[in-house]
Design an enzyme around this catalytic site. Structure first.
Site, PDB file in Angstrom:
ATOM      1  N   ALA A   3     104.945  90.799  53.545  1.00 34.81           N
ATOM      2  CA  ALA A   3     106.280  90.206  53.606  1.00 34.81           C
ATOM      3  C   ALA A   3     106.937  90.080  52.228  1.00 34.81           C
ATOM      4  CB  ALA A   3     106.183  88.832  54.264  1.00 34.81           C
TER       5      ALA A   3
ATOM      6  N   ARG B 236     104.223  82.568  54.066  1.00 37.27           N
ATOM      7  CA  ARG B 236     103.378  81.535  53.478  1.00 37.27           C
ATOM      8  C   ARG B 236     103.854  80.945  52.154  1.00 37.27           C
ATOM      9  NH1 ARG B 236     100.916  84.729  56.462  1.00 37.27           N
ATOM     10  NH2 ARG B 236      99.561  83.950  58.108  1.00 37.27           N
TER      11      ARG B 236
ATOM     12  N   VAL C 226     107.520  93.983  59.936  1.00 36.94           N
ATOM     13  CA  VAL C 226     108.075  94.463  61.212  1.00 36.94           C
ATOM     14  C   VAL C 226     109.573  94.740  61.064  1.00 36.94           C
ATOM     15  CG1 VAL C 226     106.326  93.248  62.581  1.00 36.94           C
ATOM     16  CG2 VAL C 226     108.457  92.068  61.990  1.00 36.94           C
TER      17      VAL C 226
ATOM     18  N   HIS D  90     101.652  96.015  62.360  1.00 35.42           N
ATOM     19  CA  HIS D  90     102.024  94.851  63.174  1.00 35.42           C
ATOM     20  C   HIS D  90     103.227  95.150  64.073  1.00 35.42           C
ATOM     21  CE1 HIS D  90      99.820  91.712  60.461  1.00 35.42           C
ATOM     22  NE2 HIS D  90      99.006  92.451  61.168  1.00 35.42           N
TER      23      HIS D  90
ATOM     24  N   CYS E  25     108.395  96.435  78.045  1.00 35.00           N
ATOM     25  CA  CYS E  25     107.886  95.808  79.270  1.00 35.00           C
ATOM     26  C   CYS E  25     106.387  96.084  79.366  1.00 35.00           C
ATOM     27  CB  CYS E  25     108.611  96.387  80.470  1.00 35.00           C
ATOM     28  SG  CYS E  25     107.922  95.841  82.037  1.00 35.00           S
TER      29      CYS E  25
ATOM     30  N   CYS F 260     105.754  98.082  83.144  1.00 32.90           N
ATOM     31  CA  CYS F 260     106.090  99.494  83.419  1.00 32.90           C
ATOM     32  C   CYS F 260     106.301 100.311  82.154  1.00 32.90           C
ATOM     33  CB  CYS F 260     107.311  99.591  84.327  1.00 32.90           C
ATOM     34  SG  CYS F 260     108.862  99.276  83.471  1.00 32.90           S
TER      35      CYS F 260
ATOM     36  N   CYS G 129     113.099  93.293  82.049  1.00 28.47           N
ATOM     37  CA  CYS G 129     113.035  94.755  82.072  1.00 28.47           C
ATOM     38  C   CYS G 129     114.127  95.330  82.982  1.00 28.47           C
ATOM     39  CB  CYS G 129     111.651  95.179  82.564  1.00 28.47           C
ATOM     40  SG  CYS G 129     111.498  96.956  82.758  1.00 28.47           S
TER      41      CYS G 129
ATOM     42  N   SER H 215      99.770  88.036  50.813  1.00 29.31           N
ATOM     43  CA  SER H 215      98.824  86.982  50.440  1.00 29.31           C
ATOM     44  C   SER H 215      97.397  87.393  50.793  1.00 29.31           C
ATOM     45  CB  SER H 215      99.183  85.692  51.176  1.00 29.31           C
ATOM     46  OG  SER H 215      99.096  85.900  52.580  1.00 29.31           O
TER      47      SER H 215
ATOM     48  N   ASN I  86     101.695  90.925  43.248  1.00 30.19           N
ATOM     49  CA  ASN I  86     101.997  89.816  44.159  1.00 30.19           C
ATOM     50  C   ASN I  86     102.315  88.553  43.376  1.00 30.19           C
ATOM     51  OD1 ASN I  86     102.054  88.940  47.019  1.00 30.19           O
ATOM     52  ND2 ASN I  86     100.527  87.472  46.310  1.00 30.19           N
TER      53      ASN I  86
END
Ligand code: NAD
Length: 250
Positions: free
Chosen positions: A26, A38, A105, A121, A129, A132, A150, A192, A216
């Protein structure tokens, strides 16, 4: 004891161990205005992950979890790739980076032009769905709140992100493990290294005799195992790394 080095040391490590595999978290997206989880300003200071981002919470109260994801999506709407995402895409084009494995993401690596990308992730850009298999864009799903259902079978749609309590997509984590164990160098950026199994990927590299570098803000549990640790902005450091390396890898 946390050891600190400069971009010149990182560039030398990349030059001698290229192409490297990059693992991002992140922290590579905070400079695009997306909060991490975090840090003191992170999302989990305000929301309990088990209440809003676990598969059990989704099954029990999908409307509450969709409300949380709706807010996250809204915060992503205006977000653009930053210097860090752009530098990684450029370094891949120039032959210095083999692949980017990301826990994010937000889709910003792909938008910046990273090609060999493993999103372990999942992605918040779509929802699917579980019954299906139908998939819609997140914009379409948001138009169907409080609980998007859906269009084909009426079951509740779920954001295509890995929630706490869910297994990681087998193909993606398999690919990430293979890349990590074959890498001569893994460069971790903005993570992290607390969320397993992804936090174990650098251990795959080290176990196979590869080297580790970390960019980091703040400590990680693997700092002592890294050849280079840089506690600074991901965007500025990666842009400086791109400038410090020769144009193309021979
Ligand atoms: P994390 O929040 O646990 O760690 C982020 C790390 O990045 C922290 O150590 C923080 O100090 C550091 N950091 C923050 N801004 C930085 C910057 N500009 N430069 C350098 N370092 C910086 O995140 P994680 O390790 O990725 O793991 C948490 C989970 O969070 C993952 O599962 C991921 O899916 C999810 N997540 C994703 C996003 C996103 O998609 N952008 C945002 C929040 C959380």
């Amino acid at each position: 004891m946390r050891q600190l080095y400069g971009v010149a040391s990182l560039a030398e490590l990349v030059r001698t161990h290229a192409p490297c595999v990059v693992l991002t978290g992140a922290g590579v997206s905070t400079e695009s205005g997306i909060p991490d989880f975090r840090s003191p300003t992170g999302v989990w200071r305000r929301y309990d992950p088990m209440e809003y981002a676990s598969i059990d919470a989704f099954r029990a109260e999908p409307a509450k979890v969709w409300d949380f994801y709706g807010r996250r999506l809204a915060s992503l709407a205006g977000a653009e790739p930053n210097d860090g995402h752009r530098a990684l895409a450029e370094l891949e084009r120039r032959g210095w980076v083999e692949a980017v494995i990301t826990q994010n993401v937000d889709g910003l690596h792909a938008r910046a032009g990273s090609r060999n990308l493993v999103e372990v992730h999942g992605s918040i850009r779509t929802a699917s769905c579980g019954t299906c298999g139908a998939t819609v864009t997140s914009e379409e799903a948001l138009g169907l709140l409080p609980v998007p259902s859906c269009p084909d079978c009426g079951e509740a749609l779920k954001p295509d992100v890995v929630m706490f309590g869910e297994l990681l997509p087998e193909a993606a984590i398999g690919c990430a493990i293979r890349l990590s164990s074959q890498a001569a160098l893994m460069l971790v950026v903005g993570s992290s290294l607390e969320v397993f199994p992804v936090a174990g990927l650098p251990l795959e590299t080290l176990a196979a005799g590869g080297r580790l570098a970390i960019v980091n803000r703040g400590e990680t549990p693997l700092d002592d195992r890294a050849d280079v640790v840089i506690d600074a902005s991901a965007g500025r450091t990666l842009a400086a790394l791109a400038r410090a390396l020769p144009e193309r890898r021979e």
